[in-house]
Design a protein around this motif. Structure first.
Motif, PDB file in Angstrom:
ATOM      1  N   VAL A  95       0.499  -1.230   0.239  1.00  0.00           N
ATOM      2  CA  VAL A  95       0.129   0.287  -0.067  1.00  0.00           C
ATOM      3  C   VAL A  95       1.120   1.360  -0.761  1.00  0.00           C
ATOM      4  N   THR A  96       2.167   0.981   0.580  1.00  0.00           N
ATOM      5  CA  THR A  96       2.317   2.387   0.367  1.00  0.00           C
ATOM      6  C   THR A  96       3.395   2.589  -0.556  1.00  0.00           C
ATOM      7  N   ALA A  97       3.967   1.575  -1.270  1.00  0.00           N
ATOM      8  CA  ALA A  97       4.645   1.390  -3.065  1.00  0.00           C
ATOM      9  C   ALA A  97       3.307   2.309  -3.759  1.00  0.00           C
ATOM     10  N   PHE A  98       2.057   1.632  -3.079  1.00  0.00           N
ATOM     11  CA  PHE A  98       0.764   2.163  -4.074  1.00  0.00           C
ATOM     12  C   PHE A  98       0.428   4.201  -3.835  1.00  0.00           C
ATOM     13  N   LEU A  99       0.621   4.183  -2.769  1.00  0.00           N
ATOM     14  CA  LEU A  99       0.256   5.556  -2.602  1.00  0.00           C
ATOM     15  C   LEU A  99       1.293   6.446  -2.889  1.00  0.00           C
ATOM     16  N   LYS A 100       2.819   6.606  -2.613  1.00  0.00           N
ATOM     17  CA  LYS A 100       4.319   7.449  -2.965  1.00  0.00           C
ATOM     18  C   LYS A 100       2.979   6.837  -5.371  1.00  0.00           C
ATOM     19  N   ALA A 101       3.069   6.060  -5.471  1.00  0.00           N
ATOM     20  CA  ALA A 101       3.070   5.817  -6.738  1.00  0.00           C
ATOM     21  C   ALA A 101       1.617   6.719  -7.775  1.00  0.00           C
ATOM     22  N   ALA A 102       0.481   6.310  -6.432  1.00  0.00           N
ATOM     23  CA  ALA A 102      -0.818   7.146  -7.033  1.00  0.00           C
ATOM     24  C   ALA A 102      -0.173   8.949  -6.978  1.00  0.00           C
ATOM     25  N   THR A 103       0.408   9.982  -6.706  1.00  0.00           N
ATOM     26  CA  THR A 103       0.813  10.461  -6.390  1.00  0.00           C
ATOM     27  C   THR A 103       2.591  11.009  -6.573  1.00  0.00           C
ATOM     28  N   ASP A 104       2.912  10.473  -7.468  1.00  0.00           N
ATOM     29  CA  ASP A 104       3.768  10.475  -8.580  1.00  0.00           C
ATOM     30  C   ASP A 104       3.228  11.151 -10.014  1.00  0.00           C
ATOM     31  N   GLU A 105       3.200  12.784  -9.457  1.00  0.00           N
ATOM     32  CA  GLU A 105       2.939  13.403 -11.135  1.00  0.00           C
ATOM     33  C   GLU A 105       3.796  12.975 -11.630  1.00  0.00           C
ATOM     34  N   SER A 106       4.963  12.515 -12.178  1.00  0.00           N
ATOM     35  CA  SER A 106       6.219  11.983 -13.343  1.00  0.00           C
ATOM     36  C   SER A 106       6.783  10.860 -13.661  1.00  0.00           C
ATOM     37  N   PHE A 107       5.562   9.648 -13.028  1.00  0.00           N
ATOM     38  CA  PHE A 107       5.068   8.731 -13.434  1.00  0.00           C
ATOM     39  C   PHE A 107       6.697   7.701 -13.909  1.00  0.00           C
ATOM     40  N   GLY A 108       7.232   8.355 -12.408  1.00  0.00           N
ATOM     41  CA  GLY A 108       8.733   7.350 -12.909  1.00  0.00           C
ATOM     42  C   GLY A 108       8.758   6.202 -11.778  1.00  0.00           C
ATOM     43  N   PHE A 109       7.431   5.725 -10.946  1.00  0.00           N
ATOM     44  CA  PHE A 109       7.970   4.734 -10.577  1.00  0.00           C
ATOM     45  C   PHE A 109       7.428   3.299 -12.161  1.00  0.00           C
ATOM     46  N   VAL A 110       6.896   3.864 -13.345  1.00  0.00           N
ATOM     47  CA  VAL A 110       6.413   2.521 -14.355  1.00  0.00           C
ATOM     48  C   VAL A 110       8.159   2.220 -14.424  1.00  0.00           C
TER      49      VAL A 110
END
Length: 270
Positions: A236-251
């Protein structure tokens, strides 16, 4: 698929063969992936499951929790134990009934806590009576059911080590198969506890600064290591960080959908 008796025998044997990690899935998919990674047994997380269905811990209730257990039992061929909270009721009879219903759901193990959901502790005598009733229900089954007695002192902000040892000794005498004090953090604590009891001890992994590793806990004599709600929290921590990552760097760091599908298939044995 293995029978419940076969799973129970496998699970009991794990407790006598050294130290093993027993991770905590919160839904069918996470159970299948953990099975696909090669773990030998699984146990549920009450907090992780509750949050996954949109409620806080201790709010799901026994019926929902046991339905969740049945779903995970059907998902993989691994032995499944469960976090059975405070036995879903205040009396020894409540605890015994929870063990019986858990066994009917396919479980081969489960834990009972000495802490009430209202934020208070059972005194040591009442807590031991509850474990005794749960143990009697477990012994009435046709297969070995691994009953875990939990002392919640450290997890609930009451780090009284002497009381923790006294409680776990009382629960041992009441018939518990495994003893568990979540949030112990030091080698000295585990060394002393293991000297004072003669049942397998479960540790909560990832706790401490730095946390004791699997190999370190095994060297101390800990028999099993669970992860509680930590895997769900990590996801869920990863999910929350990804959901608010406006650069989409998590992809860029994602595991591919194909790899996830292969892991699900491996976990299901297909």
């Amino acid at each position: 698929m293995k029978s419940q008796s076969q799973k129970a025998a496998d699970f009991a044997a794990l407790h006598q063969s050294g130290c093993f990690v027993i991770p905590n899935p919160w839904d069918r998919g996470s159970a299948l992936m953990l099975a696909g990674l090669g773990f030998k047994a699984l146990t549920t997380t009450s907090a992780g499951y509750a949050r996954s269905i949109g409620v806080t811990d201790y709010r799901a209730g026994r019926d929902h929790v046991l339905a969740h257990c049945r779903d995970l039992v059907d998902a993989t061929d691994l032995p499944l134990a469960a976090d059975l909270e405070d036995g879903f009721g205040p009396t020894p009879q409540d605890c015994a009934e929870t063990i019986r219903q858990g066994a009917e759901a396919g479980l081969v193990g489960g834990s009972i806590e000495d802490w009430r959901a209202d934020g208070t502790f059972y005194d040591i005598e009442a807590a031991a009576d509850r474990i005794r009733a749960a143990a009697e229900a477990a012994r009435s089954l046709s297969f070995p059911f691994q009953l875990v007695a939990r002392c919640e002192n450290y997890l609930r902000g009451r780090p009284d080590f002497a009381d923790t040892v006294r409680r776990l000794q009382a629960y041992q005498e009441a018939g518990a198969d495994v003893l568990y004090a979540p949030c112990l953090t030091t080698a000295d604590e585990y060394t002393t506890l293991l000297r004072e009891v003669d049942r397998p001890v479960n540790a909560l992994g990832g706790i401490g600064n730095p946390p004791l590793t699997v190999s370190e806990l095994a060297a101390l004599g800990v028999r099993r290591i669970s992860l509680g709600s930590l895997l769900h929290s990590a996801a869920v921590t990863a999910f929350l960080k990804a959901a608010t990552d406006e650069s989409f760097g998590f992809v860029a760091g994602l595991t591919s959908g194909g790899d996830l599908d292969q892991l699900l298939e491996k976990g299901s044995g297909s």
